[in-house]
Write a protein that holds these residues in place. Structure first.
Motif, PDB file in Angstrom:
ATOM      1  N   ASN A  56       0.852  -1.092   0.023  1.00 23.63           N
ATOM      2  CA  ASN A  56      -0.103   0.010   0.274  1.00 23.63           C
ATOM      3  C   ASN A  56       0.881   1.300  -0.127  1.00 23.63           C
ATOM      4  O   ASN A  56       0.042   2.370  -0.303  1.00 23.63           O
ATOM      5  CB  ASN A  56      -0.776   0.086   1.322  1.00 23.63           C
ATOM      6  CG  ASN A  56       0.021   0.423   2.281  1.00 23.63           C
ATOM      7  OD1 ASN A  56       0.513   0.311   1.868  1.00 23.63           O
ATOM      8  ND2 ASN A  56      -1.040  -0.505   3.860  1.00 23.63           N
ATOM      9  N   ALA A  57       1.845   1.028   0.279  1.00 18.59           N
ATOM     10  CA  ALA A  57       2.990   2.082  -0.443  1.00 18.59           C
ATOM     11  C   ALA A  57       2.582   2.810  -1.345  1.00 18.59           C
ATOM     12  O   ALA A  57       3.076   3.645  -1.466  1.00 18.59           O
ATOM     13  CB  ALA A  57       4.437   1.647   0.417  1.00 18.59           C
ATOM     14  N   LEU A  58       2.921   2.378  -2.528  1.00 24.40           N
ATOM     15  CA  LEU A  58       2.300   2.614  -3.585  1.00 24.40           C
ATOM     16  C   LEU A  58       1.682   3.455  -3.578  1.00 24.40           C
ATOM     17  O   LEU A  58       1.471   4.951  -4.678  1.00 24.40           O
ATOM     18  CB  LEU A  58       2.042   1.405  -4.414  1.00 24.40           C
ATOM     19  CG  LEU A  58       3.047  -0.041  -5.324  1.00 24.40           C
ATOM     20  CD1 LEU A  58       2.086  -0.521  -6.259  1.00 24.40           C
ATOM     21  CD2 LEU A  58       3.897   1.043  -6.282  1.00 24.40           C
ATOM     22  N   GLY A  59       0.506   3.873  -2.517  1.00 20.49           N
ATOM     23  CA  GLY A  59      -0.659   5.106  -2.497  1.00 20.49           C
ATOM     24  C   GLY A  59       0.559   6.804  -2.157  1.00 20.49           C
ATOM     25  O   GLY A  59      -0.800   7.661  -1.775  1.00 20.49           O
ATOM     26  N   ALA A  60       1.663   6.417  -1.586  1.00 23.13           N
ATOM     27  CA  ALA A  60       1.901   7.637  -1.066  1.00 23.13           C
ATOM     28  C   ALA A  60       3.310   7.558  -1.309  1.00 23.13           C
ATOM     29  O   ALA A  60       4.002   7.492  -0.622  1.00 23.13           O
ATOM     30  CB  ALA A  60       1.914   7.732   0.778  1.00 23.13           C
ATOM     31  N   LEU A  61       3.102   8.077  -2.577  1.00 23.21           N
ATOM     32  CA  LEU A  61       5.029   8.035  -3.077  1.00 23.21           C
ATOM     33  C   LEU A  61       5.490   9.123  -2.890  1.00 23.21           C
ATOM     34  O   LEU A  61       4.898   9.986  -2.872  1.00 23.21           O
ATOM     35  CB  LEU A  61       4.903   7.489  -4.846  1.00 23.21           C
ATOM     36  CG  LEU A  61       4.325   6.093  -5.209  1.00 23.21           C
ATOM     37  CD1 LEU A  61       4.881   5.810  -6.483  1.00 23.21           C
ATOM     38  CD2 LEU A  61       5.642   4.505  -3.562  1.00 23.21           C
ATOM     39  N   PRO A  62       7.188   8.841  -2.926  1.00 26.02           N
ATOM     40  CA  PRO A  62       7.361  11.018  -2.042  1.00 26.02           C
ATOM     41  C   PRO A  62       7.328  11.334  -3.913  1.00 26.02           C
ATOM     42  O   PRO A  62       7.066  10.558  -4.658  1.00 26.02           O
ATOM     43  CB  PRO A  62       8.897   9.964  -1.964  1.00 26.02           C
ATOM     44  CG  PRO A  62       8.717   8.836  -1.526  1.00 26.02           C
ATOM     45  CD  PRO A  62       7.978   8.034  -2.005  1.00 26.02           C
ATOM     46  N   GLU A  63       7.211  12.951  -3.494  1.00 27.12           N
ATOM     47  CA  GLU A  63       7.489  13.795  -4.649  1.00 27.12           C
ATOM     48  C   GLU A  63       8.516  13.508  -6.065  1.00 27.12           C
ATOM     49  O   GLU A  63       8.332  13.695  -7.030  1.00 27.12           O
ATOM     50  CB  GLU A  63       7.331  15.155  -4.217  1.00 27.12           C
ATOM     51  CG  GLU A  63       5.615  15.535  -3.238  1.00 27.12           C
ATOM     52  CD  GLU A  63       5.553  16.681  -2.622  1.00 27.12           C
ATOM     53  OE1 GLU A  63       6.850  17.791  -3.326  1.00 27.12           O
ATOM     54  OE2 GLU A  63       5.246  17.624  -2.320  1.00 27.12           O
ATOM     55  N   GLU A  64       9.258  12.983  -5.508  1.00 31.86           N
ATOM     56  CA  GLU A  64      10.944  13.126  -5.499  1.00 31.86           C
ATOM     57  C   GLU A  64      10.630  12.015  -6.626  1.00 31.86           C
ATOM     58  O   GLU A  64      11.517  12.045  -7.231  1.00 31.86           O
ATOM     59  CB  GLU A  64      12.060  12.618  -4.660  1.00 31.86           C
ATOM     60  CG  GLU A  64      12.425  13.149  -4.244  1.00 31.86           C
ATOM     61  CD  GLU A  64      12.334  12.952  -2.335  1.00 31.86           C
ATOM     62  OE1 GLU A  64      13.046  12.606  -1.564  1.00 31.86           O
ATOM     63  OE2 GLU A  64      10.919  12.600  -2.113  1.00 31.86           O
ATOM     64  N   ILE A  65       9.612  10.604  -6.921  1.00 29.29           N
ATOM     65  CA  ILE A  65       9.477  10.166  -7.942  1.00 29.29           C
ATOM     66  C   ILE A  65       8.861  10.555  -8.847  1.00 29.29           C
ATOM     67  O   ILE A  65       8.060  10.781  -8.635  1.00 29.29           O
ATOM     68  CB  ILE A  65       8.889   8.323  -6.955  1.00 29.29           C
ATOM     69  CG1 ILE A  65       9.332   8.424  -6.208  1.00 29.29           C
ATOM     70  CG2 ILE A  65       9.064   7.556  -8.205  1.00 29.29           C
ATOM     71  CD1 ILE A  65       9.383   7.035  -5.694  1.00 29.29           C
ATOM     72  N   GLY A  66       9.185  10.534 -10.178  1.00 29.37           N
ATOM     73  CA  GLY A  66       8.754  11.873 -11.250  1.00 29.37           C
ATOM     74  C   GLY A  66      10.008  12.703 -12.000  1.00 29.37           C
ATOM     75  O   GLY A  66      10.873  12.050 -11.720  1.00 29.37           O
ATOM     76  N   GLY A  67       8.968  12.836 -13.183  1.00 25.79           N
ATOM     77  CA  GLY A  67       9.991  13.050 -13.987  1.00 25.79           C
ATOM     78  C   GLY A  67      10.391  12.550 -15.328  1.00 25.79           C
ATOM     79  O   GLY A  67       9.987  11.380 -15.662  1.00 25.79           O
ATOM     80  N   GLU A  68      11.175  12.555 -15.828  1.00 27.35           N
ATOM     81  CA  GLU A  68      11.659  11.535 -16.785  1.00 27.35           C
ATOM     82  C   GLU A  68      12.489  10.667 -16.210  1.00 27.35           C
ATOM     83  O   GLU A  68      13.160  10.795 -15.372  1.00 27.35           O
ATOM     84  CB  GLU A  68      13.016  12.412 -17.826  1.00 27.35           C
ATOM     85  CG  GLU A  68      12.076  14.072 -18.665  1.00 27.35           C
ATOM     86  CD  GLU A  68      11.004  13.549 -19.768  1.00 27.35           C
ATOM     87  OE1 GLU A  68      11.186  12.104 -19.993  1.00 27.35           O
ATOM     88  OE2 GLU A  68      10.321  13.739 -20.215  1.00 27.35           O
ATOM     89  N   GLY A  69      13.092   9.227 -16.844  1.00 26.48           N
ATOM     90  CA  GLY A  69      13.935   8.191 -16.378  1.00 26.48           C
ATOM     91  C   GLY A  69      12.915   7.614 -15.802  1.00 26.48           C
ATOM     92  O   GLY A  69      14.280   7.209 -14.934  1.00 26.48           O
ATOM     93  N   VAL A  70      12.050   7.744 -15.617  1.00 25.14           N
ATOM     94  CA  VAL A  70      11.467   6.861 -13.868  1.00 25.14           C
ATOM     95  C   VAL A  70      11.560   5.158 -14.595  1.00 25.14           C
ATOM     96  O   VAL A  70      10.731   4.951 -15.899  1.00 25.14           O
ATOM     97  CB  VAL A  70      10.289   7.465 -13.704  1.00 25.14           C
ATOM     98  CG1 VAL A  70      10.105   6.690 -12.513  1.00 25.14           C
ATOM     99  CG2 VAL A  70      10.622   8.959 -13.273  1.00 25.14           C
ATOM    100  N   VAL A  71      11.670   4.531 -14.021  1.00 28.49           N
ATOM    101  CA  VAL A  71      11.154   2.620 -14.307  1.00 28.49           C
ATOM    102  C   VAL A  71      11.125   2.190 -12.819  1.00 28.49           C
ATOM    103  O   VAL A  71      11.257   2.505 -12.071  1.00 28.49           O
ATOM    104  CB  VAL A  71      12.601   2.429 -14.989  1.00 28.49           C
ATOM    105  CG1 VAL A  71      12.391   0.603 -15.384  1.00 28.49           C
ATOM    106  CG2 VAL A  71      13.386   2.944 -15.398  1.00 28.49           C
ATOM    107  N   VAL A  72      10.035   1.642 -13.323  1.00 28.18           N
ATOM    108  CA  VAL A  72       9.446   0.399 -11.877  1.00 28.18           C
ATOM    109  C   VAL A  72       9.305  -0.694 -12.499  1.00 28.18           C
ATOM    110  O   VAL A  72       9.045  -1.407 -13.418  1.00 28.18           O
ATOM    111  CB  VAL A  72       7.562   1.312 -12.258  1.00 28.18           C
ATOM    112  CG1 VAL A  72       6.987   0.013 -10.844  1.00 28.18           C
ATOM    113  CG2 VAL A  72       7.208   2.565 -12.155  1.00 28.18           C
TER     114      VAL A  72
END
Length: 661
Positions: free
Chosen positions: A417-433
C-alpha cells in the motif's frame, strides 16, 4: 574528437579515450595486466608502455594517458620493447614457477605476455618472496605468491559487485591482496574475479585440478539459474560438464556471470533420475519405458477435456512446453499453467509480462522504483545494471522487506500500500518501475504497480525469477485464474514438466506424471517418473525476462535412460493414441515458428505498448521475497555440493575448516 597517429596510422577516437584505446583502434595489440575495459584505471602494472611525442623522452603508460590531437605514438620502437622486457622481468622476480600445477595454465595472460613481450631468460638469482594463502570462501581459491597486485579483483568487488570486501594491506614489496579479515567474500558475483585475475593468484576452488583447457569441449549455451538468460560457454569432458563460463553479450550479461551460473553444474551428476519409475502399492519402483507408458495410458483411458492438466516448471525450455501444450490439446484440455509460484499478472499481451525497459536500458534510468523486487538475489546481473545507473546519479526507491542491494536505496515500507503515498521525488523523465514476483503474489499487486507506472509516465518491467517462464507465457501456456484455477478443476491426470518449486498437495488425488532431471520435490509426489534431460544435455530455445529469444546447443548427452523432454512427450503421445505432428527438432521448431512467429528468430520481437491494468480498490499486503536462499533455488542447485556449501557458509554462518587447519 582527437586525431593522432599510431605507428604512422592516423586514427580518430572519442573525446576522453586513452592512448591504449587509440592503439587498439589502429589495430595494435597493447599488453596489459591491470587495465580492464569495465573497471576504473589503476595504472599500476606498467606493462602497457608506449612512446609518445610530444612528451618526455621515456615510455608512458598508455592506459592512463588521455589521447590528444597531433600525438605520435610508437608501440614497436626499441625503447618500448626494452621497457616492456624490463617490466616483465620485474613482474617475474617473485612469481613462482607454478605453471605445471597452476589451474590458470593454458589460459594465463602472464604466460602469453611473458613469451610475447618478455626476455628469453632470467637474471634474478635471489630468493623469491612467499605470501600465505588468503581465505576467500567456497568459490575462490587463492595462491597469493603468484599475485602481481594488479588490483583487478579489488576494483571489481568495489565497482561492479558493490561488496567492498577485497583490498590491499601493507606497502611496497610487502603489499598483499586479501579479503576483509580473511573471511569469505559474500558477493553473488565473486567468481568473476577468477576470470579477471591475469596470473592465477585467484582460481576456481570447485574446478581445482579438474582439467586443462585443451582437454575440454566448448559449447555455447544459455544459463537457466535465473531469467536473465546469461550467455555461457559450457566446458565438458566426456559426458560431464566441468565448468560454465560467461560469454560476452553487451545487451544481456556483458561478460559477467553469477556464482550460481558458474558452479551449480556439479549438481548435474548428483541425485539424477536416470530411469523411469512407477508407483506400485504406494512405493516407487524402477520400470522400463514401456511399463511407464502403459501405466500412464491406463490412467488416461477415457479422460477428456479438463480432466487432464499440465504444469510447466521453472527450467522448461520452449520446445518441451510447446510439446506438452499440444499433447494436452489432443485431450481437448486447456488446463495448463506456467506460473507455478502462484504469481498473478496480466497475460493479454507480451508487454504485460516482459521486462520492457530492457536489461541494458536500466543504465540510463534516472529514478528506479522497486516493488516487491530484490534484484540482488532474483537477477544479480540486472542488479549490476541498476548499480551502474546509481553511479551515474540515479535514485532508487524500494517497497518490501529491507535488504542490502549493494547501492543506496530509500525503503518506503514492507506493505504494497506504500504505492499510494510515494515521495514527490519519484517523477519526471527516466522513471522505471520494476515489479517482482513478490508483489505479484498479493492480489491486485500487479495491477496497482501498473497503474502507478502509468500515472508516473514510467517504464514498466516485470522481474521474473524463472528461466522458462517468459517462453511459456509467449506460448500461451496459462489458464485464467492461474495455479489456483488448475487445482480447483481437480484434474484426474496431471503432467509436471520439471515442477519442483510448487506445493503439490492440492493435486494429491490426481494421477501425476513427472518429467524431470532430479529426485527432488516434484518426483516425490509423482505416480510415474520419466527421466528428462538437463539444460546442457539438449538443444533448446530460451526466452529471457526482456523477451529475448536465445538458443543453446547440447554440450553432453543425458545420463542413463534419460531423454529430451519433447521426445518423451512425442513418444508418449503415440502410446496414448494422440500422436504429435512432428518427429524431429527441426519439424518441432517449424511448428513453433508457424504458431508463434515471435519465437521464430533469435532476438527481441517488438511488441505493442502497455495497455491499462485493472485495479480493484485499495491494495494492501506485506511483501515476502520469493527467494529465501539464493544458492538453492532449483533441483540442480540443491544437488550441487558447491551451492550447498555456499548456502551454509555465506547465508547461515556455518564454518568450514580448510585441509591445513
Amino acid at each position: 574528437m582527437p586525431k593522432l597517429k599510431v605507428d604512422g596510422i592516423e586514427v580518430e577516437v572519442p573525446a576522453g579515450a586513452t592512448v591504449l584505446q587509440a592503439c587498439e583502434a589502429a589495430g595494435k595489440e597493447i599488453p596489459r595486466f591491470c587495465y580492464h575495459e569495465r573497471l576504473s584505471i589503476a595504472g599500476n602494472c606498467r606493462m602497457c608502455l608506449v612512446e609518445v611525442k610530444p612528451g618526455p623522452p621515456k615510455p608512458q603508460a598508455s592506459c592512463a594517458l588521455p589521447a590528444a590531437d597531433n600525438q605520435e605514438v610508437r608501440t614497436d620502437s626499441a625503447m618500448v620493447k626494452k621497457a616492456r622486457e624490463g617490466v616483465m622481468e620485474f613482474l617475474l622476480i617473485n612469481h613462482p614457477l607454478d605453471c605445471p600445477i597452476c589451474d590458470q595454465g593454458g589460459e594465463c595472460d602472464l604466460q602469453d605476455q611473458s613469451v610475447a613481450y618478455g626476455r628469453g631468460h632470467s637474471r634474478y638469482d635471489e630468493n623469491k618472496r612467499a605470501v600465505t594463502e588468503k581465505y576467500m570462501g567456497p568459490i575462490v581459491k587463492t595462491q597469493m605468491t603468484r599475485c602481481i597486485q594488479c588490483t583487478r579483483c579489488v576494483r571489481f568487488a568495489e565497482e561492479v559487485a558493490g561488496v567492498e570486501e577485497i583490498g590491499a594491506i601493507y606497502r611496497g614489496e610487502n603489499m598483499q591482496i586479501t579479503s576483509y579479515l580473511e573471511r569469505a567474500v559474500s558477493s553473488e558475483l565473486s567468481g568473476n574475479v577468477v576470470d579477471l585475475c591475469p596470473v592465477g593468484a585467484l582460481t576456481s576452488k570447485p574446478y581445482q585440478y579438474e582439467a586443462r583447457p585443451w582437454e575440454l569441449s566448448k559449447t555455447f549455451g544459455i544459463d537457466v539459474m535465473d531469467a536473465v538468460g546469461t550467455n555461457i560457454r559450457l566446458d565438458s569432458r566426456g559426458r560431464q560438464v566441468l565448468r560454465a563460463l560467461p560469454r560476452l553479450n553487451e545487451e544481456v550479461n556483458e561478460e559477467w556471470a553469477s556464482d550460481k551460473t558458474r558452479h551449480a553444474v556439479d549438481g548435474l551428476v548428483r541425485n539424477r533420475i536416470d530411469k523411469p519409475w512407477v508407483r506400485k502399492d504406494g512405493k516407487l519402483v524402477p520400470a522400463s519405458w514401456q511399463e511407464a507408458f502403459a501405466a500412464i495410458a491406463a490412467a488416461a483411458a477415457g479422460l477428456r477435456g479438463d480432466a487432464v492438466a499440465g504444469l510447466a516448471g521453472d527450467l522448461a525450455e520452449v520446445e518441451s512446453v510447446y510439446a506438452l501444450k499440444q499433447l494436452l490439446a489432443g485431450f481437448g484440455s486447456t488446463l495448463h499453467e506456467a506460473r507455478v509460484d502462484g504469481a498473478m499478472f496480466d497475460v493479454a499481451a507480451p508487454a504485460d509480462w516482459r521486462f520492457n525497459p530492457g536489461i541494458a536500458g536500466l543504465e540510463t534510468a534516472r529514478t528506479i522504483l522497486l516493488v516487491g523486487a530484490n534484484p540482488r538475489w532474483e537477477a544479480p546481473l540486472v542488479n549490476t545494471r541498476i548499480r551502474k545507473a546509481v553511479k551515474k546519479g540515479a535514485k532508487v526507491f524500494a517497497i518490501g522487506p529491507e535488504v542490502d542491494l549493494t547501492y543506496p536505496a530509500r525503503w518506503l515500507g514492507e506493505d504494497i500500500n506504500a504505492l499510494g503515498a510515494l515521495p514527490e521525488e519519484i517523477g519526471g523523465e527516466g522513471v522505471v518501475v520494476i515489479v517482482g514476483t513478490g508483489a505479484c503474489a498479493i492480489e491486485g499487486g500487479y495491477g496497482a504497480a501498473r497503474q502507478t507506472a502509468a500515472a508516473l509516465g514510467a517504464g514498466f518491467g516485470l522481474l521474473h525469477t524463472a528461466a522458462g517462464r517468459v517462453g511459456a507465457l509467449e506460448l500461451g501456456f496459462v489458464t485464467e485464474g492461474g495455479l489456483a484455477a488448475v487445482a480447483a478443476a481437480a484434474p484426474k491426470l496431471l503432467f509436471l514438466l520439471g515442477v519442483d518449486e510448487t506445493d503439490l498437495s492440492p493435486f494429491a488425488e490426481s494421477f501425476t506424471v513427472y518429467i524431470g532431471t532430479h529426485g527432488d520435490r516434484g518426483a516425490r509426489a509423482a505416480d510415474v517418473i520419466l527421466p528428462g534431460a538437463a539444460y546442457p544435455e539438449k538443444p533448446g530455445t530460451w526466452v529471457n525476462l526482456e523477451g529475448r529469444v536465445q538458443r543453446a546447443e547440447r554440450a553432453v548427452f543425458p545420463v542413463g535412460d534419460a531423454r529430451e523432454d519433447w521426445t518423451i512427450l512425442r513418444a508418449l503421445s503415440g502410446v496414448l493414441g494422440r500422436p504429435l505432428p512432428f518427429d524431429t527438432l527441426a519439424q518441432l521448431r517449424q511448428r513453433i515458428a508457424a504458431d508463434h512467429p515471435t519465437l521464430a528468430e533469435e532476438g527481441i520481437a517488438p511488441v505493442a505498448a502497455l495497455g491499462a491494468a485493472a485495479k480493484g480498490g485499495d491494495v494492501s499486503g506485506a511483501i515476502r521475497w520469493p527467494i529465501e536462499d539464493f544458492y538453492l533455488t532449483n533441483p540442480i542447485a540443491r544437488a550441487s555440493p558447491t551451492m550447498r556449501r555456499c548456502s551454509a557458509e555465506l547465508l547461515h554462518g556455518a564454518q568450514f575448516a580448510e585441509a591445513a587447519e
